[in-house]
Design a protein around this motif. Structure first.
Motif, short mmCIF file in Angstrom:
data_model
loop_
_atom_site.label_atom_id
_atom_site.label_comp_id
_atom_site.label_asym_id
_atom_site.label_seq_id
_atom_site.Cartn_x
_atom_site.Cartn_y
_atom_site.Cartn_z
N ASP A 2 -4.61 3.34 -5.31
CA ASP A 2 -5.35 2.09 -5.14
C ASP A 2 -6.44 2.24 -4.09
O ASP A 2 -6.26 2.92 -3.07
N GLU A 3 -7.57 1.58 -4.30
CA GLU A 3 -8.69 1.63 -3.36
C GLU A 3 -8.29 1.06 -1.99
O GLU A 3 -8.70 1.57 -0.96
N PHE A 67 3.10 -1.35 -7.59
CA PHE A 67 2.32 -0.80 -6.48
C PHE A 67 2.87 0.57 -6.07
O PHE A 67 2.10 1.53 -5.88
N ARG A 70 1.96 3.18 -8.80
CA ARG A 70 0.54 3.56 -8.83
C ARG A 70 0.19 4.52 -7.69
O ARG A 70 -0.79 5.25 -7.77
N ASN A 71 0.96 4.47 -6.63
CA ASN A 71 0.65 5.24 -5.43
C ASN A 71 1.73 6.28 -5.13
O ASN A 71 2.00 6.61 -3.98
#
Length: 184
Positions: A2-3, A67, A70-71
């Motif tokens: 994630d950015e 979350f 994704r990371n």
């Protein structure tokens, strides 16, 4: 990644790593392990361990799980982690870094939702657990998908080779318990 996580890492580059607080079980579920749980024992028993394992509390919040997934990545030492903003939270593994699901379309998909790619090798351990090596990495087939896996074996798509559970971390290049080798 994630950015917002990348931005936090740039803003706070020296946040200490976290060990022992997060686990991934053999069914692809995430567990939080507080101090009390960690004092009761390791997340999973490794060969040669005695005593009980202590998983902790299974995460159920969908957005948090998404979350984490994704990371989720590995470092050069094969230690899997969740990059939580600027902090790297190392993951204790009950089985392998990936838990494979076998949807009806014939693909192999990781517990994270990522397509695994073509199966490069199929392994079966002394307890009958099935593992697949793919371009994404080594993972264990989810127990709920063993009937689908058996169909693929019977059709000759996969030919399982024997493997010992104790050898899986070396074969897959992963550390099942970064907390055991954590500094300090």
């Amino acid at each position: 990644m994630d950015e917002i996580v990348k931005a936090a890492m740039a803003k706070w580059p020296n946040v200490p790593d976290c060990y022992g607080w997060l686990g991934l079980d053999a069914r692809g579920h995430w567990y939080m392990r507080d101090d009390h749980t960690q004092a009761q024992g390791p997340f999973a028993r490794l060969p040669g361990d005695e005593g009980p394992a202590a998983k902790g509390s299974m995460l159920r919040h969908d957005k948090l799980i998404e979350f984490i997934q994704r990371n989720y990545a590995a470092d050069a030492q094969g230690r899997w982690f969740f990059q939580n903003g600027p902090q790297r939270v190392f993951v204790e593994l009950e089985a392998t870094p990936y838990i494979w699901r076998l949807p009806p379309d014939g693909e192999v998909v990781a517990h994270t939702g990522t397509a695994a790619g073509e199966v490069q090798a199929c392994l079966i351990d002394e307890a009958g657990h099935l593992y697949l090596r793919t371009p994404l990495g080594l993972g264990r087939v989810h127990t709920a998908d063993m009937a689908v896996a058996a169909d693929r074996v019977e059709a000759g798509q996969w030919v399982p080779a024997p493997v010992r559970q104790i050898d899986l971390p070396a074969i897959g290049g992963f550390d099942p318990s970064p907390a055991r080798g954590a500094p300090g």
